[in-house]
Design an enzyme around this catalytic site. Structure first.
Site, PDB file in Angstrom:
ATOM      1  N   SER A 250      -5.849 -10.804   5.702  1.00 14.66           N
ATOM      2  CA  SER A 250      -5.241 -10.441   6.755  1.00 14.66           C
ATOM      3  C   SER A 250      -3.824  -9.425   6.324  1.00 14.66           C
ATOM      4  CB  SER A 250      -4.297 -11.781   7.320  1.00 14.66           C
ATOM      5  OG  SER A 250      -5.148 -12.677   7.911  1.00 14.66           O
TER       6      SER A 250
ATOM      7  N   THR B 172      -9.654  -4.020   5.462  1.00  6.71           N
ATOM      8  CA  THR B 172     -10.733  -3.513   6.411  1.00  6.71           C
ATOM      9  C   THR B 172     -10.252  -2.376   7.359  1.00  6.71           C
ATOM     10  OG1 THR B 172     -11.986  -5.666   6.645  1.00  6.71           O
ATOM     11  CG2 THR B 172     -12.612  -3.893   8.212  1.00  6.71           C
ATOM     12  N   ALA B 173      -8.954  -2.342   7.581  1.00  7.07           N
ATOM     13  CA  ALA B 173      -8.478  -1.613   8.799  1.00  7.07           C
ATOM     14  C   ALA B 173      -8.218  -0.199   7.743  1.00  7.07           C
ATOM     15  CB  ALA B 173      -7.152  -1.809   9.199  1.00  7.07           C
TER      16      ALA B 173
ATOM     17  N   GLU C  21     -19.204  -8.386   6.240  1.00  4.83           N
ATOM     18  CA  GLU C  21     -18.326  -9.579   6.851  1.00  4.83           C
ATOM     19  C   GLU C  21     -18.286  -9.630   8.480  1.00  4.83           C
ATOM     20  OE1 GLU C  21     -14.073 -11.837   5.703  1.00  4.83           O
ATOM     21  OE2 GLU C  21     -13.933  -9.636   5.888  1.00  4.83           O
TER      22      GLU C  21
ATOM     23  N   ARG D   9     -12.090  -1.060  15.949  1.00  3.07           N
ATOM     24  CA  ARG D   9     -11.050  -0.891  15.141  1.00  3.07           C
ATOM     25  C   ARG D   9     -11.114   0.545  14.923  1.00  3.07           C
ATOM     26  NH1 ARG D   9     -10.840  -5.809  11.015  1.00  3.07           N
ATOM     27  NH2 ARG D   9      -8.809  -5.087  10.552  1.00  3.07           N
TER      28      ARG D   9
ATOM     29  N   GLN E 152     -11.253  -9.312  -2.566  1.00  2.00           N
ATOM     30  CA  GLN E 152     -10.529 -10.372  -2.154  1.00  2.00           C
ATOM     31  C   GLN E 152      -9.541 -10.942  -3.613  1.00  2.00           C
ATOM     32  OE1 GLN E 152      -9.624 -11.580   0.551  1.00  2.00           O
ATOM     33  NE2 GLN E 152     -11.407 -12.116   1.712  1.00  2.00           N
TER      34      GLN E 152
ATOM     35  N   GLU F 237     -12.581 -14.112  -8.741  1.00  2.01           N
ATOM     36  CA  GLU F 237     -13.903 -14.148  -9.504  1.00  2.01           C
ATOM     37  C   GLU F 237     -14.027 -12.720 -10.231  1.00  2.01           C
ATOM     38  OE1 GLU F 237     -16.363 -17.077  -6.657  1.00  2.01           O
ATOM     39  OE2 GLU F 237     -16.162 -14.953  -5.900  1.00  2.01           O
TER      40      GLU F 237
ATOM     41  N   GLY G 156     -14.766 -11.234 -13.020  1.00  2.00           N
ATOM     42  CA  GLY G 156     -16.015 -10.773 -13.706  1.00  2.00           C
ATOM     43  C   GLY G 156     -15.543  -9.640 -14.395  1.00  2.00           C
TER      44      GLY G 156
ATOM     45  N   LYS H 273      -4.146   0.626 -11.604  1.00  2.00           N
ATOM     46  CA  LYS H 273      -5.207   0.955 -12.610  1.00  2.00           C
ATOM     47  C   LYS H 273      -5.650   2.492 -12.106  1.00  2.00           C
ATOM     48  CE  LYS H 273      -9.450   0.643 -15.323  1.00  2.00           C
ATOM     49  NZ  LYS H 273     -10.479  -0.153 -15.753  1.00  2.00           N
TER      50      LYS H 273
END
Length: 430
Positions: free
Chosen positions: A198, A202-203, A225, A234, A346, A366, A368, A402
């Site tokens: 939120s 995406t926007a 998604e 949008r 995320q 996550e 990785g 970074k």
């Protein structure tokens, strides 16, 4: 079709016996050879190379010992050195051996896959595509050395192209200040945009897609998604500066209808392609990008979002290993298609536990290999998301944490949430 060539293997071994120094140029390993006797001979040759011993029949026979009879005896070694006197095709012969080896291993992998068929057809397709990509990566000719003069000539061409078209330096971000920090999103780079739900990931991605489209770039959007219709709502709201709810409800005033018509014609002229199929595997994405890149060389790829991409196969190390595999594959995709890849990601709930809730590298969910693979990592942070009394209302911080090829820092932008539009602070005040 034959999956091996005994004569070619003999030619390579014979060439080394004739010209011992060729062993230092060899790119093969014993397993590349089909004939077991040839594997044994080449293994001994490699051991002699490690000890910097000259490779000749006498010393090779001594090393083989009793095993020399298993490969045809001293007579067979003598035939190798006399039957193939020409060594100028050594590299070509090695390439043939390697390709035959890849054919054999590929067939074995297909047979194994057939014996362990997964129940899910999508998983089967992903496994097959992964296998094809693996073989394809190994088949590609290695680049090798280039003289600096060749690289400098390419550099001149790129600089002239940059001056004329403004595209070679990479894809423009949506913010002027952000451009200054990142140096734009360059070709062959993986760029991560991360935030909590939120905040506006995406926007922000869609704003950047339109900014790249306006520069004449081809934009590929993978939305795992949200369906295409929501993305279009949008994009239209942001481009036309129409309140998003009015677009969704179809309640537009006369003035908004005018804006809508003009905005639609602007967006329709852009080379923007949307794939909204959920559950995409990384193999499917790489295949789709490769096809689009053939038609549109000036390409930028945006993905919403990384953790929703399936690895396409089972991972013994669990979810973290799968995300790491996807991350490294996205980096490879950027390199092989000579384009920037921007992937949303995320953040974990760890952000919420701190007093200062600005994201950090350790918050990548996550993670990785994400931190390792990414060329740039930008966190989006809204202070008014956590603090209602903040003076930074509708201000979003783009924290470049970074940047492999440039500086790090924070660029502030205005988040016009009613439109889903991001603008420079100077633009808002003007």
């Amino acid at each position: 079709m034959s999956f091996h060539s005994i004569e070619t293997e003999q030619a390579v071994l014979g060439s080394i016996l004739i010209e011992s120094e060729l062993i230092y140029e060899s790119v093969l390993t014993p397993e590349h050879f089909y004939h077991e006797g040839h594997q044994l001979i080449f293994e001994q040759m490699m051991q002699m190379r490690e000890k910097q011993e000259k490779i000749e029949i006498v010393s090779l026979v001594a090393r083989l010992g009793a095993a020399v009879q298993d490969i045809g005896g001293v007579q067979y070694l003598s035939q190798l050195s006399t039957s193939f006197p020409m060594t100028d095709q050594f590299a070509n012969h090695e390439q043939i051996i390697k390709e035959k080896y890849l054919m054999r291993t590929g067939m074995l992998a297909i047979k194994k896959l057939y014996s362990e068929l997964p129940d899910n057809p999508r998983e089967l397709a992903a496994e097959l595509m992964s296998l094809a990509e693996s073989i394809g990566d190994q088949v590609r000719t290695e680049g090798g050395f280039r003289h600096i003069k060749d690289g400098l000539m390419d550099h001149v061409d790129q600089l002239e192209h940059k001056k004329e078209h403004g595209l070679a330096s990479g894809a423009k971000t949506v913010g002027t200040a952000l451009d200054k920090i990142t140096g734009r999103w360059k070709k062959q780079t993986l760029n991560i945009i991360a935030a909590r739900p939120s905040v506006g990931k995406t926007a922000f991605m869609l704003n950047n897609a339109v900014a790249a489209g306006k520069e004449g770039m081809t934009v590929a959007i993978f939305s795992l998604e949200q369906p295409e219709v929501q993305l279009l709502d949008r994009m239209i709201a942001a481009e036309c500066r129409i309140i998003g709810e009015n677009i969704r409800d179809g309640k537009l005033s006369d003035d908004e209808w005018t804006k809508y018509t003009v905005g639609l014609s602007t967006l329709a002229e852009m080379e923007i392609y949307i794939d909204d199929k959920p559950g995409r595997t990384i193999q499917e994405i790489r295949s789709a990008v490769r096809k689009l890149r053939k038609k549109h060389p000036e390409l930028i790829v945006l993905i919403d979002y990384l953790q929703l991409i399936h690895g396409g196969k089972k991972f013994a190390g669990g979810r973290n290993e799968e995300v790491g595999y996807v991350s490294s594959s996205l980096k490879q995709m950027a390199r092989e298609n000579d384009c920037p890849v921007i992937a949303l990601a995320q953040l974990s709930r760890g952000v919420e536990q701190r007093q200062d809730k600005r994201p950090m590298m350790s918050d990548l969910r996550e993670s990785g290999n994400i931190e390792q693979d990414a060329d740039t990592i930008t966190f989006l942070y809204r202070d008014d998301y956590y603090n209602q009394e903040t003076e930074k209302k509708n201000i979003i911080e783009c924290i470049v944490a970074k940047n492999r090829e440039g500086s790090v820092g924070t660029a502030e932008m205005v988040n016009m949430r009613e439109y889903g539009k991001f603008v420079d602070l100077e633009t808002r005040y003007a």
